[in-house]
Enzyme design. Structure first.
Site: not given
Ligand code: PLP
Length: 431
Positions: A20, A147, A243, A272
């Protein structure tokens, strides 16, 4: 030999392509040499408060000694082993402990490497479920401005904006709907009901970021309406995928954002904060029904998905250590403390003419600033703000015109106060 004169930044510029990053405009990266707690230190000795937990990952702060100890023990015992046909204690224990925390309908844990792969796995499971059942479904419903990651499947169900534009013709079809933000709940839910009844035979799953759309700018929607949407999906045989890559592990004030929902999703994606931000790891959980649809004498019904480092024991041990820390009373108190301080700050700045909206839940806090081109991620405020806060020793990268905080739980009141005061100062300069 590497000479002292050649800074990290100079060597970096010669060799590395950053995520990015428009290198023409931002050729230099800040060299970081160490980090602990809420702080990271650069190679010139400057200290930064990490106000966004390094892309929302290190929930307990940096270089946590407890996680470091657990990881180092595991490293000397079993660093890695193939995960097809083999298993190990850290993976089994982590699966057991995650399932205890996840909604009761979640019965199986599938490991992968990051948030995007956790999403890919969920999407592929939902598509193959219907394939295995002999009634293929190929479409997905997702929220506008969503996202879900940067791989192709994840991009396909994410906002069709700047990030995915060069790949638009390579993405699969998704149906984008409004998120049930406050005041729009009834309208969104009744539209959703109508839309679903028209396309239920084609739609495999509904994927969403529960309660908070992070990359969209910390946009918050309503738990009750989302629960209703999950219920509608269940009635129409569409899988719900939460997610929780960002919202998991205490970010919203509860262990999972899904804990606010009365209806539970069929699949969940975690990453994360999973390893406490120590290592890359992703998890997709699912129901017994989904797992069972892949059981067969027919090998073609196998879920053909895996990564070299699936369920890496060291990453599992980091996750287990992070789970231990999550269960500590101090952590739960810190989450409450930070949420309360955010609220107090929010009251203090409410009504400011430069502010369009203030949003928050748990330790997540966002201020949307008024601008002339407020829809753009490439907003000019962004660069100005990032530089302003870096100069002040605060690591804070706005999303467009949204200044937001997602601090590690160990951040002190003093550091929070310093961040709040600095934000006020920045806003004053805008007026
Ligand atoms: C950051 C994020 C992702 C992607 O995760 P990466 O480890 O960066 O591939 C997917 N979904 C959500 C909600 C996110 O915040």
């Amino acid at each position: 030999m590497i000479t002292k004169e050649k800074s990290l930044s100079v060597r970096d510029r010669k060799t590395i392509w950053h995520p990015y990053t428009q290198h023409q405009l931002h050729p230099d990266s800040i060299g970081i040499v160490k980090a602990n707690g809420a702080y990271v230190y650069d190679d010139k000795g400057k200290r930064y408060i990490d106000a966004l937990s390094s892309w929302w990952t290190c929930i307990h702060g940096h270089s946590h000694p407890y996680i470091a100890k657990k990881v180092s023990v595991q490293l000397k015992k079993l660093e890695h082993v193939i995960f097809a046909g083999f298993t190990h204690e850290p993976a089994v224990e982590l699966a057991e402990r995650l399932l205890k925390k996840l909604p009761k309908n979640q019965k199986k844990i599938f490991f992968s490497d990051n948030g995007s792969t956790a999403v890919e796995v969920a999407l592929k499971m939902s598509f193959q479920y219907w394939h295995n059942k002999g009634t293929p479904k190929t479409k997905v419903i997702a929220f506008k401005n969503a996202y879900h990651g940067d791989t192709f499947g994840a991009m396909s169900v994410s906002d069709r904006g700047a990030f995915s534009k060069p790949f638009a013709s390579n993405l699969f079809d998704a149906i984008f709907i409004d998120a049930p933000i406050k005041g729009k709940e009834q309208e969104v839910v009744s539209n959703f009901r109508l839309q679903v009844s028209g396309c239920k035979d084609k739609v495999a799953s509904f994927i969403f970021e529960p309660l908070v759309q992070g990359v969209a700018g910390m946009v918050i929607h309503e738990a009750e309406a989302l629960s209703e949407m999950i219920r509608i999906c269940r009635e129409n045989k569409i899988f719900s995928i939460a997610d929780e890559v960002f919202t998991g592990f205490g970010r919203t004030g509860k262990f999972f954002a899904t804990d606010y929902l009365s209806e539970k999703p069929d699949m969940m994606c975690l990453s994360k904060g999973l390893t406490g931000g120590t290592m890359a790891m992703g998890v997709t959980s699912c129901t017994e029904d989904i797992f069972n649809a892949f059981l067969s004498e027919d090998r073609m019904k196998t879920f053909f998905h895996g990564h070299s480092f699936t369920a890496n024991p060291v990453a599992c041990s980091a996750s287990l250590a992070s789970m231990d820390l999550m269960e500590r009373k101090e952590t739960r108190q810190s989450i409450k403390r930070i949420a309360k301080r955010h609220e107090q700050f929010s009251k203090r700045i409410k009504g400011n003419k430069a502010i369009k909206e203030i949003r928050g839940i748990g330790v997540i806090f966002a201020i949307e600033l008024k601008t002339s081109d407020e829809t753009s991620y490439f907003n000019s405020i962004r660069d100005k703000a990032a530089k302003f806060f870096l100069d002040k020793g605060i690591l804070l990268r706005p999303i467009g015109n949204v200044i937001y905080l997602v601090p590690p739980y160990c951040i002190s009141d003093k550091d929070l106060d310093y961040i709040y005061t600095s934000i006020e100062e920045f806003i004053r300069e805008l007026e």
